[in-house]
Design a protein around this motif. Structure first.
Motif, PDB file in Angstrom:
ATOM      1  N   PRO A 251      -8.289  12.407  64.328  1.00  0.00           N
ATOM      2  CA  PRO A 251      -9.131  12.703  65.494  1.00  0.00           C
ATOM      3  C   PRO A 251      -8.501  13.766  66.382  1.00  0.00           C
ATOM      4  CG  PRO A 251      -7.879  10.693  65.887  1.00  0.00           C
ATOM      5  CD  PRO A 251      -7.556  11.137  64.480  1.00  0.00           C
ATOM      6  N   VAL A 252      -9.342  14.560  67.006  1.00  0.00           N
ATOM      7  CA  VAL A 252      -8.921  15.461  68.071  1.00  0.00           C
ATOM      8  C   VAL A 252      -9.786  15.138  69.278  1.00  0.00           C
ATOM      9  CG1 VAL A 252      -8.081  17.291  66.565  1.00  0.00           C
ATOM     10  CG2 VAL A 252     -10.468  17.316  67.281  1.00  0.00           C
ATOM     11  N   ALA A 253      -9.169  15.180  70.453  1.00  0.00           N
ATOM     12  CA  ALA A 253      -9.876  14.877  71.699  1.00  0.00           C
ATOM     13  C   ALA A 253     -10.395  16.188  72.277  1.00  0.00           C
ATOM     14  CB  ALA A 253      -8.939  14.184  72.682  1.00  0.00           C
ATOM     15  N   ALA A 254     -11.711  16.313  72.380  1.00  0.00           N
ATOM     16  CA  ALA A 254     -12.341  17.572  72.789  1.00  0.00           C
ATOM     17  C   ALA A 254     -12.917  17.458  74.189  1.00  0.00           C
ATOM     18  CB  ALA A 254     -13.437  17.949  71.798  1.00  0.00           C
ATOM     19  N   TYR A 255     -12.714  18.519  74.946  1.00  0.00           N
ATOM     20  CA  TYR A 255     -13.287  18.613  76.287  1.00  0.00           C
ATOM     21  C   TYR A 255     -13.726  20.049  76.488  1.00  0.00           C
ATOM     22  CZ  TYR A 255     -13.694  18.365  81.392  1.00  0.00           C
ATOM     23  OH  TYR A 255     -14.163  18.428  82.682  1.00  0.00           O
ATOM     24  N   ARG A 256     -15.014  20.229  76.635  1.00  0.00           N
ATOM     25  CA  ARG A 256     -15.599  21.565  76.762  1.00  0.00           C
ATOM     26  C   ARG A 256     -15.219  22.417  75.549  1.00  0.00           C
ATOM     27  NH1 ARG A 256     -15.414  22.486  83.387  1.00  0.00           N
ATOM     28  NH2 ARG A 256     -16.130  20.382  83.867  1.00  0.00           N
ATOM     29  N   SER A 257     -14.500  23.527  75.724  1.00  0.00           N
ATOM     30  CA  SER A 257     -14.260  24.408  74.571  1.00  0.00           C
ATOM     31  C   SER A 257     -12.914  24.181  73.902  1.00  0.00           C
ATOM     32  CB  SER A 257     -14.351  25.879  75.007  1.00  0.00           C
ATOM     33  OG  SER A 257     -13.295  26.209  75.872  1.00  0.00           O
ATOM     34  N   SER A 258     -12.197  23.134  74.291  1.00  0.00           N
ATOM     35  CA  SER A 258     -10.859  22.908  73.748  1.00  0.00           C
ATOM     36  C   SER A 258     -10.737  21.511  73.173  1.00  0.00           C
ATOM     37  CB  SER A 258      -9.794  23.110  74.833  1.00  0.00           C
ATOM     38  OG  SER A 258      -9.782  24.447  75.280  1.00  0.00           O
ATOM     39  N   ALA A 259      -9.762  21.346  72.303  1.00  0.00           N
ATOM     40  CA  ALA A 259      -9.456  20.030  71.752  1.00  0.00           C
ATOM     41  C   ALA A 259      -7.962  19.961  71.485  1.00  0.00           C
ATOM     42  CB  ALA A 259     -10.241  19.765  70.468  1.00  0.00           C
ATOM     43  N   VAL A 260      -7.418  18.766  71.571  1.00  0.00           N
ATOM     44  CA  VAL A 260      -5.994  18.553  71.308  1.00  0.00           C
ATOM     45  C   VAL A 260      -5.844  17.341  70.403  1.00  0.00           C
ATOM     46  CG1 VAL A 260      -5.136  19.606  73.428  1.00  0.00           C
ATOM     47  CG2 VAL A 260      -5.763  17.183  73.423  1.00  0.00           C
TER      48      VAL A 260
END
Length: 341
Positions: A251-260
């Motif tokens: 999984p990657v945690a996405a917020y708007r145009s980014s993910a970590v």
């Protein structure tokens, strides 16, 4: 450089417009860009420059202005008289020998970093309140930061946590922008780019991970997906909803145009999802014991007390030929009178 040419310069610093299917001038926002692939729709880009005050802006837009003032010329605006008040200085060498007398100077007191950050936050809020008409698309903001007339120190490592303080973090969250790119200028007149929302997300994941390891000592966090899924839950409890997307089985945690996320080697991974139609499916959440209220409180305390430092700056795609006032800036060291020669 006229207004539109300067806006194009700011845009080209961040975006490779040669790779765009279309770039059109607009009014609100300043540009509409479209990219090839994935059925992407046009998105907007608003651009601006940040100055301490209009007097500084005039000195950049008219590089001969300050030089003319030193030679006895008039002020361009009555409001310039206070920030550009002239003083006369004596210049000596380190041994006290007088090198020049009655040199016209403008003395600028040290500028607190907190004032600078508050100005960034104010710019984000001001631009975010304008309202933008981009059908089915998002809007990014680019700020070319000229708050410091002579540029910034820009060390190799800097505190992301400090950069986001004094209202910047909340201004980002409250804004409608998918990303806010901050173009900073060094004292050597080099430009660097920092995506503030991406940095905010990265900082939160790093500090949350440290909280889980240190403040909580939570058992069983032996797989990457557990950290990221717990991080999303924590951020939701803190009032910031994230999307969990599946990237190559993690999984990657996405917020708007980014993910970590965390890679298979446990390294921090950062993703630029400028086009959220990139085909990543949602992560199907797995059973994981929820964070207790005490754990959330402990994490929040650890995160608020923590600091995330970073050593990365983005390189401008097209370095601009920036205008600067035709003056020389120096640092003045005040020597106590009883120590003067």
């Amino acid at each position: 450089m006229d207004k539109r040419a300067n806006e194009w310069s700011i845009l080209r610093t961040v975006y490779d417009i040669e790779e765009c299917a279309g770039v059109d001038e607009s009014e609100r926002p300043d540009f509409l860009l479209s990219k090839d692939g994935h059925g992407a729709v046009p998105f907007g880009v608003e651009v601006t420059e940040l100055f301490r005050h209009e007097a500084d802006a005039r000195s950049v837009r008219h590089p001969d202005y300050l030089d003319a003032l030193f030679r006895g010329g008039p002020y361009m605006h009555k409001d310039d008289k206070k920030p550009f008040a002239l003083s006369w200085a004596r210049i000596t060498d380190k041994d006290g020998a007088v090198k020049a007398e009655n040199v016209p100077v403008i003395v600028t007191p040290p500028i607190p970093e907190a004032d600078h950050r508050r100005a960034i936050a104010t710019t984000i809020r001001s631009k975010g309140s304008r309202g933008y008409a981009v059908e089915d698309g998002h809007v990014d903001l680019i700020i070319r930061d000229r708050y410091f007339p002579s540029g910034e120190p820009l060390p190799d490592d800097y505190s992301v946590t400090a950069l986001l303080s004094d209202g910047v973090r909340q201004a980002l969250i409250d804004s409608p922008f998918r990303e806010v790119h901050l173009i900073s200028i060094s004292r050597a007149r080099k430009q660097v780019i920092r995506p503030l929302i991406q940095l905010m997300l990265t900082e939160r994941l790093f500090l949350f991970g440290k909280a889980v390891e240190g403040a909580l000592g939570r058992q069983g966090m032996d797989e990457q997906w557990k950290y990221v899924q717990a991080f999303a839950e924590y951020m939701e409890r803190e009032g910031l909803a994230l999307d969990l997307l599946d990237f190559d089985g993690l999984p990657v945690a996405a917020y708007r145009s980014s993910a970590v996320g965390l890679g298979r080697d446990w390294g921090l991974e950062i993703f630029d999802l400028a086009d959220r139609q990139a085909g990543l499916r949602s992560w199907e959440r797995r059973p994981l014991s929820a964070l207790t209220d005490d754990e959330v409180a402990a994490c929040s305390q650890f995160v608020s007390d923590g600091e995330f430092s970073w050593g990365h700056y983005g390189n401008p795609i097209e370095p601009a030929d920036l205008e600067f006032p035709k003056t020389r800036s120096v640092q003045v060291v005040e020597v106590p009178r009883d120590e003067l020669p």
